[in-house]
Design a protein around this motif. Sequence first.
Motif, PDB file in Angstrom:
ATOM      1  N   LYS A 265      14.608   5.123  -9.053  1.00 17.68           N
ATOM      2  CA  LYS A 265      14.162   6.536  -8.833  1.00 17.68           C
ATOM      3  C   LYS A 265      13.435   6.580  -7.551  1.00 17.68           C
ATOM      4  CE  LYS A 265      14.031   8.278 -13.444  1.00 17.68           C
ATOM      5  NZ  LYS A 265      12.848   8.746 -14.416  1.00 17.68           N
TER       6      LYS A 265
ATOM      7  N   ASP B  23      13.323  12.076  -5.862  1.00 23.20           N
ATOM      8  CA  ASP B  23      13.266  12.446  -7.353  1.00 23.20           C
ATOM      9  C   ASP B  23      11.896  13.013  -7.455  1.00 23.20           C
ATOM     10  OD1 ASP B  23      15.915  11.880  -8.064  1.00 23.20           O
ATOM     11  OD2 ASP B  23      15.108   9.566  -7.701  1.00 23.20           O
TER      12      ASP B  23
ATOM     13  N   TYR C  64      11.187   1.858  -9.097  1.00 24.06           N
ATOM     14  CA  TYR C  64      11.134   2.815  -8.129  1.00 24.06           C
ATOM     15  C   TYR C  64      11.164   2.470  -6.623  1.00 24.06           C
ATOM     16  CZ  TYR C  64       8.745   4.910 -11.915  1.00 24.06           C
ATOM     17  OH  TYR C  64       8.643   5.630 -13.133  1.00 24.06           O
TER      18      TYR C  64
END
Length: 315
Positions: free
Chosen positions: A3, A72, A28
Amino acid sequence: MRKKVLVTGGAGFIGSHTIEGLLSTGHYSVRVLDNFSTGHRENIRHLMGNIELVEGDIRDMETVEEAVADMDSIIHLAALPSVPRSVKAPLTSNDVNASGTLKVLSAAHRAGVKRLILASSSSIYGANMAQPKTEDMLPAPVSPYAASKLAAEQYVGVFARTYKMNTLSIRYFNVFGPRQDPNSQYSGVVAKFMTSALAGEPCTIFGDGTQSRDFTYVGNVVSANIAALEATGLHGQPVNVACGERHTVIELLDTITAALGSPVQVIRAPGRTADVLHSLADCTLAAEVLGYRPTVAFAEGVRQTLEWYKTTYTG
Ligand SMILES: NC(=O)c1ccc[n+]([C@@H]2O[C@H](COP(=O)([O-])OP(=O)(O)OC[C@H]3O[C@@H](n4cnc5c(N)ncnc54)[C@H](O)[C@@H]3O)[C@@H](O)[C@H]2O)c1
């Protein structure tokens, strides 16, 4: 697929730790937006191969639009983070902390970013003397800094209610830890005391030293920030994140002195304008919303932080 998270203020004290925490999960990828006004390149030098950096100001809409594109989520930490600084320059504090937050929210919404976590502050409780602080208490800012953070929180609430973004304001309580900048006149008390004590210089206590804070080790704040990226039920509400212990400034100095093993010289100075007297958090809501529990207690945090300043400032 990882993400994509934008960390505004990523070159700062809390930001650089947050990036380390995010990258260590492996879940991430991180973009940073920072203008290096109070943050430092040194804080993120070791991360540069693993992050994308957008150098610029959150007050500049074009820069913000570039930074939020394709993200995101956003952890929004960029701010001018000092009460005395805001007393000297209230308009600048408002521009960065309140209007800057509105710009980030607005650009995020238009770019389709679904989630934004705001770094808010315990200072918004201000003159409300009740302890411990719970999120349903009436805010009563006593500084322009606190007012600007409260305004930012309000926008965070509005973007949840009006634009259906998943937003949350995390009210940090006196965060301390490695990399906190001790060198500005606006630096936090833990960083100032530790570096003064290590240099054999006197520590300045403003007021009588009985003012107390819920001093929170930075690792605890990082865990809350990361949990907020996955938590459900975010609707623009504020949550406290702290340690849940209150220590006076004198106790802080005693803990540092004990950890150092040598006495520290003290200078007394008059109490500062717009300083809050006491602050202790109730973190029940953060436990419910984020599954948050402080994992590093005050004394252990002081020990770890002092070790870092020792290595970094005295070799
Ligand atoms: N440290 C604490 O005890 C504490 C307590 C409550 C809330 N907070 C909040 O947490 C956040 C991080 O604080 P910190 O202690 O890491 O401070 P910091 O000064 O180390 O970090 C702030 C970062 O934001 C950047 N920044 C400032 N203005 C900017 C602008 N106009 N555009 C782009 N970047 C900008 C700075 O360069 C810096 O890297 C802030 O929002 C602060 O208000 C901190």
